[in-house]
Design an enzyme around this catalytic site. Structure first.
Site, PDB file in Angstrom:
ATOM      1  N   HIS A 148       0.746  13.840 -17.589  1.00 30.44           N
ATOM      2  CA  HIS A 148       0.150  13.077 -16.491  1.00 30.44           C
ATOM      3  C   HIS A 148      -1.308  12.748 -16.774  1.00 30.44           C
ATOM      4  CE1 HIS A 148       3.246  15.907 -14.988  1.00 30.44           C
ATOM      5  NE2 HIS A 148       3.738  14.822 -14.452  1.00 30.44           N
TER       6      HIS A 148
HETATM    7  S1  FES Z   1      -1.216  16.599 -16.723  1.00 29.92           S
HETATM    8 FE1  FES Z   1       0.583  17.166 -15.666  1.00 29.92          FE
HETATM    9  S2  FES Z   1       1.354  18.774 -16.862  1.00 29.92           S
HETATM   10 FE2  FES Z   1      -0.470  18.241 -17.871  1.00 29.92          FE
END
Ligand code: FES
Length: 183
Positions: A148
């Site tokens: 993410h």
């Molecule tokens: S940014 Fe979501 S698991 Fe690493």
């Protein structure tokens, strides 16, 4: 009136005896269940071979400056990076006010050049990139979590993205100048 009293006395005594019997039965049953269940509960404790790997020794000598390795400890990836002078400078120059989870670099390392962390993103648990020379290390030269988009700096502190905390530092001790024991 006169003969109701002895009757209720006998009834009360009978009731007390019943209570006592049922309490005793319950207590015996509880002990029985505990004795029966214990071998099963005990079997869920870590086995001797699992406890044997509760700590991991790592020889740091072969890790050249600027390089990193990943070792496993208790089923988790542990990132070990031999930081360059530039990595350390960047980490030390960052003001705490720029950090979502403020922590000094000095408080995250025992020796400036060795950064040792649990390699699990504090957002939802992916393993961030940044260990291999060709990896995308993110905008702060540390680690980048592709799941993410969390960016960690050269101290493993979260700088950008959804992760709430810095990468965790595991318990470790230097057993010699270039050897550590994790755990
Ligand atoms: S940014 Fe979501 S698991 Fe690493």
């Amino acid at each position: 009136m006169a003969d109701t009293l002895p009757q209720s006395g006998a009834a009360a005594e009978e009731a007390t005896r019943r209570d006592f019997l049922s309490l005793t039965t319950t207590a015996v049953a509880a002990v029985g269940v505990a004795a029966f269940a214990w071998p099963f509960i005990d079997s869920m404790n870590p086995a001797a071979d699992t406890l044997a790997v509760a700590s991991t020794e790592v020889d740091l000598a072969p890790i050249a400056e600027g390089m990193a390795i990943t070792v496993m400890w208790r089923g988790k990836p542990i990132f070990i990076r031999h930081r360059t002078a530039e990595d350390i400078r960047l980490a030390r120059e960052t003001p705490l006010s720029a950090l979502p989870d403020p922590q000094r670099d000095q408080d995250r390392v025992q020796k400036d050049q060795w950064l040792i962390m649990v390699g699990i993103c504090t957002h939802l648990g992916c393993v961030p990139l940044g260990q291999r020379p060709t990896d995308n290390k993110g905008e702060y030269g540390g680690w980048f979590c592709v799941c993410h988009g969390s960016h960690y700096d050269t101290s493993g502190r979260i700088r950008k993205g959804p992760a709430p905390r810095n990468l965790e530092i595991p318990p470790y001790t230097f057993t010699s100048d270039t050897t550590i024991r994790i755990g």
